[in-house]
Design a protein around this motif. Structure first.
Motif, short mmCIF file in Angstrom:
data_model
loop_
_atom_site.label_atom_id
_atom_site.label_comp_id
_atom_site.label_asym_id
_atom_site.label_seq_id
_atom_site.Cartn_x
_atom_site.Cartn_y
_atom_site.Cartn_z
N LEU A 100 5.85 -62.54 62.72
CA LEU A 100 6.81 -61.62 62.13
C LEU A 100 7.86 -62.36 61.31
N ASP A 101 8.11 -63.61 61.65
CA ASP A 101 9.19 -64.38 61.04
C ASP A 101 9.06 -64.47 59.52
N SER A 102 7.91 -64.93 59.03
CA SER A 102 7.76 -65.19 57.60
C SER A 102 7.85 -63.93 56.73
N PRO A 103 7.03 -62.88 57.01
CA PRO A 103 7.17 -61.69 56.16
C PRO A 103 8.52 -61.00 56.28
N LEU A 104 9.12 -61.00 57.48
CA LEU A 104 10.41 -60.35 57.66
C LEU A 104 11.49 -61.02 56.82
N TYR A 105 11.63 -62.34 56.98
CA TYR A 105 12.68 -63.04 56.25
C TYR A 105 12.39 -63.14 54.76
N SER A 106 11.11 -63.17 54.40
CA SER A 106 10.76 -63.17 52.97
C SER A 106 11.16 -61.84 52.32
N VAL A 107 10.89 -60.74 53.02
CA VAL A 107 11.27 -59.42 52.49
C VAL A 107 12.79 -59.30 52.41
N ILE A 108 13.49 -59.76 53.44
CA ILE A 108 14.96 -59.73 53.41
C ILE A 108 15.47 -60.58 52.25
N LEU A 109 14.86 -61.72 52.04
CA LEU A 109 15.24 -62.60 50.93
C LEU A 109 15.06 -61.89 49.59
N LEU A 110 13.91 -61.26 49.41
CA LEU A 110 13.62 -60.58 48.15
C LEU A 110 14.54 -59.39 47.91
N GLU A 111 14.99 -58.75 49.00
CA GLU A 111 15.82 -57.55 48.87
C GLU A 111 17.32 -57.85 48.81
N SER A 161 22.00 -59.97 65.45
CA SER A 161 22.66 -58.67 65.64
C SER A 161 23.95 -58.59 64.83
N ILE A 162 24.54 -59.74 64.53
CA ILE A 162 25.80 -59.77 63.78
C ILE A 162 25.57 -60.02 62.28
N ALA A 163 24.67 -60.96 61.97
CA ALA A 163 24.52 -61.45 60.59
C ALA A 163 23.58 -60.61 59.73
N ILE A 164 22.56 -60.00 60.34
CA ILE A 164 21.62 -59.22 59.55
C ILE A 164 22.25 -57.88 59.18
N PRO A 165 22.33 -57.56 57.90
CA PRO A 165 22.94 -56.27 57.52
C PRO A 165 22.09 -55.08 57.99
N LYS A 166 22.76 -54.03 58.40
CA LYS A 166 22.05 -52.84 58.88
C LYS A 166 21.71 -51.92 57.70
N TYR A 167 20.85 -52.45 56.85
CA TYR A 167 20.47 -51.68 55.67
C TYR A 167 19.04 -51.18 55.81
N LYS A 168 18.67 -50.27 54.98
CA LYS A 168 17.30 -49.77 54.93
C LYS A 168 16.64 -50.27 53.65
N GLY A 169 15.57 -51.02 53.81
CA GLY A 169 14.87 -51.56 52.66
C GLY A 169 14.00 -50.51 51.98
#
Length: 369
Positions: A100-111, A161-169
């Motif tokens: 889950l690590d790679s696609p999750l953080y890659s998507v967050i990076l792209l967004e 829980s603190i650093a990841i923004p609670k946004y909807k991609g």
């Protein structure tokens, strides 16, 4: 880059688990077959997870809950490995959830990162990930206890829980486009997979090679620690180095690694004991990957707008299926005849080189017409 800080703790925990279980299993059984089986199951689980998580991310707008699921799954797998007799099951689950690590953080990076900063952002993400690798390998050597990965995953969950923004991609699934992209990327996918299959043979054989050379077990952890530190620096430099030279670095690294495994196979075949001299060879082989990775994925994902999770997951799945194949091949190699494995690795790199050359040639022909 604070949104990626939690990944450092998570990767540290995953690295610690991934290094501790194989070497402890080999120390207990001295079985290359069991070693290869355990790594094969882990890689297969990563391959399955890579594609599953990628598709789920494309189908869903959720990001925050996935960022919490990743470290919480680490708590579960740590317990299974250290506190139950089902270590092999736990090691496989480590692979599935770590995918889950790679696609999750890659998507967050792209967004979350501006397009003009993506190359730098990807490099910084890799640096933080490597910081976790370094921390995990050191802790695995010094404090191989249940409490350590448990604390690391707990910190990862807290920071996310603190650093990841609670946004909807955005939902980026496009089945028709995905099929077209899969067809176009088939050759580079196979090339990338063969590259990783050959590399996996090298890494798996590093453990029995240390035994043959009668080197202490700390050599294994120390080698990976130095490699991760070196990778940290190379990832920092790679965006500037590969910019406008992606093709050159992709091909030169494949050639370099094929030369290393061929030379090492000949040395082992001649029964030449390199002793601690194997460490700089291991370092040269491993530290070439950041340049290859940065160059290769810059070429592959430069114009990717849809199906990001699925395409990234596909390449991750190909990588780990190939790694599983490399582990299976390694399992059938006699620990005292491992030169055969290095020669297999060499031919895999050759196939990777020419497949990618064929892809680049066909793309240029299509674009020119």
């Amino acid at each position: 880059m604070k949104i990626f800080l939690g990944q450092t703790f998570i990767v540290a925990g995953l690295t610690m688990l991934s290094l501790l279980y194989p070497i402890s299993l080999f120390d207990e059984t001295h079985s290359t077959a069991l070693l290869g089986l355990s790594i094969t199951l882990n890689n297969l689980a990563v391959a399955i997870g890579s594609y599953v998580w990628g598709v789920l991310l494309d189908k869903s707008r959720e990001r925050y809950l996935y960022a919490l699921l990743l470290p919480l799954s680490g708590l579960l797998t740590s317990f299974i490995i250290f506190r139950t007799p089902f270590g092999l099951v736990g090691y496989s689950l480590v692979g599935f959830f770590s995918a889950l690590d790679s696609p999750l953080y890659s998507v967050i990076l792209l967004e979350q990162i501006a397009p003009e900063m993506l190359v730098v952002g990807n490099s910084r993400l890799s640096q933080l990930s490597l910081a976790g690798n370094i921390t995990g390998s050191l802790l695995g050597a010094l404090f191989p206890h249940f409490e350590v990965p448990f604390v690391l995953f707990g910190l990862g969950a807290l920071v996310n829980s603190i650093a990841i923004p609670k946004y909807k991609g955005d939902i980026r699934e496009d089945r028709v486009e995905r099929i077209k992209e899969f067809k176009v990327m088939l050759k580079p996918l196979i090339s990338f997979s063969m590259f990783n299959l050959s590399a996996e043979v090298f890494y798996v054989m590093f453990i029995p090679l240390l035994t043959i050379y009668r080197l202490p077990s700390w050599t294994y952890f120390f080698s990976y620690t130095v490699l991760y530190i070196t990778d940290e620096y190379v990832y920092y430099k790679s965006p500037q180095m590969v910019r406008d030279n992606e093709l050159y670095y992709t091909f030169i690294i494949i050639f370099l690694r094929s030369s290393i495994v061929l030379t090492l196979g000949l040395l082992v075949f001649a029964s030449i004991n390199l002793s601690f001299g194997i460490m700089p060879i291991f370092l040269a082989f491993g530290s070439s990957y950041p340049l290859y990775s940065t160059a290769f994925f810059s070429l592959m994902f430069k114009n990717l707008s849809k199906n990001r999770g699925a395409i990234i997951g596909l390449f991750n799945a190909g990588e780990n299926l190939a790694s599983a194949g490399g582990s299976i091949l390694s399992a059938f190699v006699n620990p005292h005849s491992i030169s055969q494995a290095y020669f297999i690795s060499f031919f895999g790199f050759v196939i990777s080189f020419f497949l990618f050359y064929d892809y680049i040639t066909s793309v240029k022909v299509v674009s020119s017409s």
